[in-house]
Design a protein around this motif. Sequence first.
Motif, PDB file in Angstrom:
ATOM      1  N   PRO A 168      18.094   7.033  -3.337  1.00 33.92           N
ATOM      2  CA  PRO A 168      16.952   7.509  -2.522  1.00 33.92           C
ATOM      3  C   PRO A 168      16.276   6.390  -1.726  1.00 33.92           C
ATOM      4  O   PRO A 168      15.352   6.665  -0.958  1.00 33.92           O
ATOM      5  N   ALA A 169      16.738   5.137  -1.913  1.00 33.95           N
ATOM      6  CA  ALA A 169      16.094   4.015  -1.227  1.00 33.95           C
ATOM      7  C   ALA A 169      16.150   4.172   0.283  1.00 33.95           C
ATOM      8  O   ALA A 169      15.167   3.941   0.979  1.00 33.95           O
ATOM      9  N   LEU A 170      17.311   4.597   0.794  1.00 36.38           N
ATOM     10  CA  LEU A 170      17.473   4.636   2.246  1.00 36.38           C
ATOM     11  C   LEU A 170      16.403   5.496   2.902  1.00 36.38           C
ATOM     12  O   LEU A 170      15.713   5.063   3.815  1.00 36.38           O
ATOM     13  N   ILE A 171      16.237   6.722   2.391  1.00 34.39           N
ATOM     14  CA  ILE A 171      15.278   7.613   3.053  1.00 34.39           C
ATOM     15  C   ILE A 171      13.839   7.189   2.768  1.00 34.39           C
ATOM     16  O   ILE A 171      12.919   7.560   3.493  1.00 34.39           O
ATOM     17  N   SER A 172      13.635   6.362   1.739  1.00 34.21           N
ATOM     18  CA  SER A 172      12.268   5.890   1.503  1.00 34.21           C
ATOM     19  C   SER A 172      11.784   5.055   2.689  1.00 34.21           C
ATOM     20  O   SER A 172      10.581   4.915   2.913  1.00 34.21           O
ATOM     21  N   TRP A 173      12.718   4.525   3.479  1.00 40.45           N
ATOM     22  CA  TRP A 173      12.340   3.776   4.676  1.00 40.45           C
ATOM     23  C   TRP A 173      12.032   4.688   5.859  1.00 40.45           C
ATOM     24  O   TRP A 173      11.822   4.233   6.980  1.00 40.45           O
ATOM     25  N   GLY A 174      11.997   5.995   5.584  1.00 40.36           N
ATOM     26  CA  GLY A 174      11.496   6.930   6.590  1.00 40.36           C
ATOM     27  C   GLY A 174       9.965   6.916   6.615  1.00 40.36           C
ATOM     28  O   GLY A 174       9.351   7.568   7.447  1.00 40.36           O
ATOM     29  N   MET A 175       9.357   6.193   5.687  1.00 41.03           N
ATOM     30  CA  MET A 175       7.895   6.028   5.672  1.00 41.03           C
ATOM     31  C   MET A 175       7.444   5.410   7.002  1.00 41.03           C
ATOM     32  O   MET A 175       8.050   4.437   7.451  1.00 41.03           O
ATOM     33  N   PRO A 176       6.410   5.975   7.638  1.00 39.54           N
ATOM     34  CA  PRO A 176       5.982   5.437   8.928  1.00 39.54           C
ATOM     35  C   PRO A 176       5.682   3.938   8.890  1.00 39.54           C
ATOM     36  O   PRO A 176       5.125   3.435   7.917  1.00 39.54           O
ATOM     37  N   MET A 177       6.081   3.250   9.955  1.00 43.00           N
ATOM     38  CA  MET A 177       5.813   1.816  10.085  1.00 43.00           C
ATOM     39  C   MET A 177       4.415   1.648  10.685  1.00 43.00           C
ATOM     40  O   MET A 177       3.998   2.416  11.552  1.00 43.00           O
ATOM     41  N   LEU A 178       3.718   0.615  10.208  1.00 46.65           N
ATOM     42  CA  LEU A 178       2.347   0.388  10.661  1.00 46.65           C
ATOM     43  C   LEU A 178       2.266  -0.904  11.467  1.00 46.65           C
ATOM     44  O   LEU A 178       3.023  -1.838  11.220  1.00 46.65           O
ATOM     45  N   PRO A 179       1.336  -0.963  12.430  1.00 46.15           N
ATOM     46  CA  PRO A 179       1.230  -2.149  13.299  1.00 46.15           C
ATOM     47  C   PRO A 179       0.574  -3.324  12.578  1.00 46.15           C
ATOM     48  O   PRO A 179      -0.586  -3.240  12.176  1.00 46.15           O
ATOM     49  N   LYS A 180       1.332  -4.409  12.431  1.00 43.84           N
ATOM     50  CA  LYS A 180       0.817  -5.588  11.741  1.00 43.84           C
ATOM     51  C   LYS A 180      -0.372  -6.185  12.484  1.00 43.84           C
ATOM     52  O   LYS A 180      -1.375  -6.562  11.885  1.00 43.84           O
ATOM     53  N   HIS A 181      -0.252  -6.237  13.825  1.00 43.76           N
ATOM     54  CA  HIS A 181      -1.284  -6.931  14.595  1.00 43.76           C
ATOM     55  C   HIS A 181      -2.640  -6.238  14.523  1.00 43.76           C
ATOM     56  O   HIS A 181      -3.641  -6.812  14.897  1.00 43.76           O
TER      57      HIS A 181
END
Lengths: 547, 326
Positions: A168-181
């Motif tokens: 299930p690790a692969l789809i766990s990276w479907g979590m939205p990415m957030l802006p670092k800056h």
Amino acid sequence: MIKKFLAVLLVFAVFGCGQKKSDSGAEPEVSRKRAIPNAVYGDAVVVSMLGDATGLIYNITSDSASHDVADKIYNGLVRYDKNMNIVGDLADSWEIVDDGKGIIFHLNQDVRWHDGKPFTAEDVEFTYKFMIDDKTPTSYDADFRLVSKFEIIDKYTVKVSYNEPFAPALISWGMPMLPKHLLQGQDVKKSPLLRRPVGTGPYKFLEWKAGDSITLVANDDYFLGRPYLDRYIFRIIPDTATTFLELLNGSIDIMGLSPLQWSKQTDSNPRFTSQYNKHMYLASSYDYVGYNQKKPMFQDKRVRQALAYATPKQDIIKGLQFGLGVEATGPYKPGTVWYNPNVKKYDYNIETAKKLLAQAGYKDTNGDGIVEKEGKPLKFELITNQGNTVRTSICEVLQKSWEKIGVKVDIRVLEWATFINEYINKQKFDAVVLGWNILNDPDLYDVWYSGNCGGQKLNFICYQNKELDEQLIAGRKEFDPQKRKEYYFKAQEILAEDQPYTFLMVPNALVAVSKRFNEVRPAPAGIGYNQEDWWVEKDKQKYSFQK
Amino acid sequence: MLRYIAARLAGMIPLLFGITLICFFVIHLAPGDPAQFLASMNPKFSETAYQKFEKMYGLDKPLPEQYIIWLKRVAVLDFGESFSQDGKTVTAKIMERMPVTIYLNVMGMLLIFLIALPLGVWSAYKQNSLFDKSVTVFVFIGFAVPTFWLALLCMYYFGVIKGWLPISGLTSYNFDQLSFLGKVWDVAWHSFLPVLLSVFGGLAGLSRFARNSMLEVLGEDYIISARARGLSERRVVFKHALKNAMLPVVTILGLSVPGLIGGSVIFESIFGIAGMGQLFYQAVMMRDYPVVMGILVMGAVLTLIGNLIADICYGLVDPRIRYGKK
């Protein structure tokens, strides 16, 4: 694996060769990578929500309203396509390395945040660190805590490693990415991004009127091409009857209908038929009866099987859902790859049920209509949560139906918090009518693994089966869908034979969508998966906006 | 008089303290807590999330300690932050909802007074006439009919079929682009049905009250003597009877002050209005303790003030009641 990898690459090669951003122009160039023949830009879609969103950073909210809105604003590295296959989103491609213990993501180099800053590997690293930070108020940290090492290989490549293979690790990276800056070093609970989110997605945030509406506007710079519709408007209408009136009035474009509305209140109403199309597909959820395995009477498999035989699934679907649903035989959605159609079925049969009870030692010795064993009558309490009329009715049907095989059932309907805290979490119940969502990943570990019995864990019926545990553990470590499938097919056979749950039904999702949208095509993933492709002919456009 | 008011205000403090104490413990007695809604019954939620949230909200401390912490903050008028993920303060949340609720309630109450008082007074004057009886039937229909049902019927007829009125919400989507007059008209247009229905439902209480009070006065000896002295009927009714009959109405007015900030959950849900009723209901369902307590404290304060105002008004209108003089 390589084949799949190449296929994904190919898909993105097609999309990938769009225009480069012009640096000189003051106006950002509209990204016109979408290539639906004849499609034109303009118009808006108006949807309704029962409650207001709580915040628009997907990763730290858990209500469906917030997620529905945030879904349009953010992207993850991967996502599900319309057939529920995992495909790249912000990642163009990925490689599974180190015998399944590592994943390398190759990021799309053409992505910008809504404020114009480029999206890079640093943002992925930030999102990972954000998820595992104890100060982050998120409920979704479990999968990320399994990561043993996170490396930035170059500006657009990251590698994540795990101690052991974890499918299930692969789809766990479907979590939205957030802006670092925008988020680094800030207290996320006080971040302005909760109210004015900045993502990478197809729509940008425009306006939020608390308790009234949330408006998103098409992202001209979207890396997969600007959506055709100008705006995505969420209106908050807390009452379903009112929502239906607004639908008849043409003020909203999409609504999930109840089985009653679908079958009795739509076809006969010209106001509805002139404006809307109805779409039906299987919902991602099922209802079940769970038997508390800690109660002596439910420890005998034959009792559970007898109850399953005495459960009129077809009548429940016909009577309570107006026939809009199918029988459930296990924890997967019929028609998906993980669903095993060849498991033991329990067609309604009172005689078989009676026989099984007799074999288990239950007989009506004192003539009161209730069967006994060693002087103890087979009598228990069936609980469910308040506010779901279908579940309450299921309880009544079961009570009536099980009475025929000499089983006495009392029903108790409880307010949600009481239900969970006093009954489910403390395991103070006999049997429960409840539902689960069917997740796209087939992992059943949380609900069915022996070790997840008790406390606030999800195997609250405390079903423990070594053979099943082996399948679940093996299934978590296998990346190849074909091999993985075998473990879960076996798991379904075990569950069907043992009947720790009597699986009742998978209801249909019933959706009305305005006729003016083109490209609305229901698929296993539902209806919204290609929403960015929806478009409206110029003469049918209903809303227009000044830029 | 001032001394009386000061004494009453001082007396409110222990009362308010007691109210918060009871409210605080009662709301915590309800099963479940906010952490549970964020971290239970979802396979995607991590197992450690519950403890994390519990700690974040300070729910791991003993209840009396939580109360003291809360009390310390409230003493400086800080109601804290809502437990919901939007990170807003309780005050901000309440302020966001308050204007709408006050507007609807003031409009409703104003109309109820304007309609119910004449109705009640006239019914009393024409006791047992056809007018009196039809008014009785009319106001009791309003009282008895379930408002949500009537609301849906009206929304369907006037909104969907006739298209005269909007169905839900308080403003149009393009509200911000409207001119000032356009905005006023838009809000009036949207609030027509909700206000109308709340007035219809609320007529019975006040009109009955006014009728009984008037009847009682009209039967008094001094009315008979006023008539015997040959005063005009108008003078008898308006100057002698009405003035005295309206005295109890002042009580009602005072007691309805806290009602101004309380919204009706069902009403607001049906009409899609983001008011106090919904805020409170959702806060209770989500066990959002700071919001629940904030609204309860405000309600309590207003109730106490309302009572005080009613008592003071008594002194002003009724010469027999004088405060501060022994």
